[in-house]
Design a protein around this motif. Sequence first.
Motif, PDB file in Angstrom:
ATOM      1  N   GLY A  96       0.806  -1.218   0.000  1.00 47.72           N
ATOM      2  CA  GLY A  96       0.000   0.000   0.000  1.00 47.72           C
ATOM      3  C   GLY A  96       0.838   1.266   0.000  1.00 47.72           C
ATOM      4  N   THR A  97       1.938   1.255   0.745  1.00 50.52           N
ATOM      5  CA  THR A  97       2.771   2.460   0.835  1.00 50.52           C
ATOM      6  C   THR A  97       3.572   2.722  -0.439  1.00 50.52           C
ATOM      7  OG1 THR A  97       4.535   1.175   1.902  1.00 50.52           O
ATOM      8  CG2 THR A  97       2.991   2.324   3.337  1.00 50.52           C
ATOM      9  N   LEU A  98       3.879   1.667  -1.191  1.00 48.55           N
ATOM     10  CA  LEU A  98       4.657   1.859  -2.423  1.00 48.55           C
ATOM     11  C   LEU A  98       3.910   2.698  -3.457  1.00 48.55           C
ATOM     12  CD1 LEU A  98       6.306  -1.665  -2.908  1.00 48.55           C
ATOM     13  CD2 LEU A  98       7.432   0.472  -2.236  1.00 48.55           C
ATOM     14  N   ALA A  99       2.580   2.699  -3.374  1.00 49.40           N
ATOM     15  CA  ALA A  99       1.788   3.466  -4.335  1.00 49.40           C
ATOM     16  C   ALA A  99       1.657   4.941  -3.951  1.00 49.40           C
ATOM     17  CB  ALA A  99       0.399   2.843  -4.460  1.00 49.40           C
ATOM     18  N   LEU A 100       1.960   5.280  -2.706  1.00 47.48           N
ATOM     19  CA  LEU A 100       1.722   6.642  -2.220  1.00 47.48           C
ATOM     20  C   LEU A 100       2.416   7.743  -3.026  1.00 47.48           C
ATOM     21  CD1 LEU A 100       1.831   6.066   1.655  1.00 47.48           C
ATOM     22  CD2 LEU A 100      -0.167   6.670   0.275  1.00 47.48           C
ATOM     23  N   PRO A 101       3.702   7.594  -3.391  1.00 49.66           N
ATOM     24  CA  PRO A 101       4.368   8.701  -4.107  1.00 49.66           C
ATOM     25  C   PRO A 101       3.777   8.979  -5.493  1.00 49.66           C
ATOM     26  CG  PRO A 101       5.983   7.199  -3.152  1.00 49.66           C
ATOM     27  CD  PRO A 101       4.660   6.525  -3.059  1.00 49.66           C
ATOM     28  N   VAL A 158       0.369   8.951  -6.259  1.00 47.33           N
ATOM     29  CA  VAL A 158      -1.014   9.431  -6.262  1.00 47.33           C
ATOM     30  C   VAL A 158      -1.033  10.940  -6.464  1.00 47.33           C
ATOM     31  CG1 VAL A 158      -1.765   7.555  -4.758  1.00 47.33           C
ATOM     32  CG2 VAL A 158      -1.083   9.739  -3.754  1.00 47.33           C
ATOM     33  N   ASP A 159      -2.129  11.424  -7.063  1.00 46.14           N
ATOM     34  CA  ASP A 159      -2.226  12.866  -7.324  1.00 46.14           C
ATOM     35  C   ASP A 159      -3.590  13.436  -6.968  1.00 46.14           C
ATOM     36  OD1 ASP A 159      -3.711  11.656  -9.232  1.00 46.14           O
ATOM     37  OD2 ASP A 159      -2.669  12.532 -10.967  1.00 46.14           O
ATOM     38  N   SER A 160      -4.409  12.666  -6.235  1.00 48.40           N
ATOM     39  CA  SER A 160      -5.718  13.161  -5.838  1.00 48.40           C
ATOM     40  C   SER A 160      -6.051  12.658  -4.448  1.00 48.40           C
ATOM     41  CB  SER A 160      -6.795  12.710  -6.822  1.00 48.40           C
ATOM     42  OG  SER A 160      -6.995  11.305  -6.740  1.00 48.40           O
ATOM     43  N   ALA A 215      -7.523   9.129  -4.553  1.00 47.40           N
ATOM     44  CA  ALA A 215      -6.531   8.066  -4.760  1.00 47.40           C
ATOM     45  C   ALA A 215      -5.770   7.759  -3.479  1.00 47.40           C
ATOM     46  CB  ALA A 215      -5.576   8.465  -5.877  1.00 47.40           C
ATOM     47  N   ILE A 216      -5.403   8.809  -2.739  1.00 51.56           N
ATOM     48  CA  ILE A 216      -4.638   8.553  -1.513  1.00 51.56           C
ATOM     49  C   ILE A 216      -5.540   7.906  -0.459  1.00 51.56           C
ATOM     50  CG2 ILE A 216      -4.964  10.724  -0.197  1.00 51.56           C
ATOM     51  CD1 ILE A 216      -1.899  10.668   0.246  1.00 51.56           C
ATOM     52  N   ALA A 217      -6.839   8.217  -0.498  1.00 56.13           N
ATOM     53  CA  ALA A 217      -7.772   7.579   0.433  1.00 56.13           C
ATOM     54  C   ALA A 217      -7.856   6.079   0.168  1.00 56.13           C
ATOM     55  CB  ALA A 217      -9.147   8.223   0.323  1.00 56.13           C
TER      56      ALA A 217
END
Length: 409
Positions: free
Chosen positions: A307-312, A314-316, A319-321
């Motif tokens: 889950g954390t690998l996708a964080l950088p 995201v742009d909305s 998406a981060i939710a």
Amino acid sequence: MHTTIADTRRTRAPSLIREAGLGYFPIALVARLPFAMMVVGILTLVVSARGSLALAGVTSAMTGLGTALIGPLLGAAADRFGQRRVLLVSGTVNSLMLLAIAWLAFATVPDAALLVVAFLIGASMPQVSPLSRSRLVGIIGRTYPADRRTTTVNGTMAYESAADEIVFVFGPVIVGLLATTLSPAAPVIGAAVLALVFVSAFALHPTASAPAASSASPASQAPARELFRARVIAPVAGALGMGLFFGSMLTSLTAFMAERGIPEQAGLVYGAMGLGSAALALGVALFPARFTLTARWLTFAAVLVGGTLALPFVDSVGAIAVCLLVIGVGIGPTLVSQYSLAAAFSPKGRSATVMTMLGSAVVVGQSAASAVTGLVAESSGAAAALIAPAVAASVVLAAGIANAIASRR
């Protein structure tokens, strides 16, 4: 055959709620709130009073340092002398130090005075969460038959982790509400009042009157070197990684929301992760026994990393939710596994010490990661700061791997 009331009491199945008392659980829950409010409350107070984010970060870090150095010693004292005396003293001192920093922040005193008091706040922080775990594990050991203890301990650790999640989610929310509606000093004063009232109630609860594991016979307590076995150190390292994650995630999320002009909504988005984590933590009790604690740690830590690998990227906010919902699936079961393993491998008479080591590790990680991630966000932006949670999650997974290796040996 004539059956007496005493016979019925002896033969009926034990119940943790009955043994601890129904009032124990709400008292223990609210008594954790000061613990969850202190770091964020001090950060908010110093920023508002002194206008320096750097000083605020260092002051919060001093709180974590005090907890790191003295917290485990408070646990050792509770093992040796009993929880009641330790909690009453630490809760009173902590309340006085919180009131002191609320005054000193706005007074014409050097910044160093704030750092000293912040250290004392961390050093005297009442270790309610780990001592509650130790207290309940002791009750289970005294009242449950051997064949039911493991299952009951796992369920208890699930509840305790869910309780921690709830206070760590709502603690910052309460800080924000008090700071915006009353004054920047209100959260710290509120934490002082809660510590004085509810920590004292937790200390005076009948469950604290049981003799300390080692008070009757010091020789019955395992030597301190037993605390440094791999099966004890691995959960502590995992708890440190969880603290690093909590601190880096909240700070980087705040930076992400600030770049979009809505920093005040960071707590709401963060809360969604915490509620999902708490729900799944409670569900751990339903896992089959063949899904071992070691396997659970590795499985859900991998979910956390994923889950954390996708964080950088995201742009909305939406998406981060979604990422945070996935991350929440990994948090609760991982914490439950760490505390359950720590309870299972605590050296004789050292349960409170070990639980306090884990609790202190979470606070230390949170304080350190908050300070470092804040500097990264300020210098390089939210996208760079969002890498920090992945690094922290990797620490959690690495500690799980180390625990798996130790268990095989």
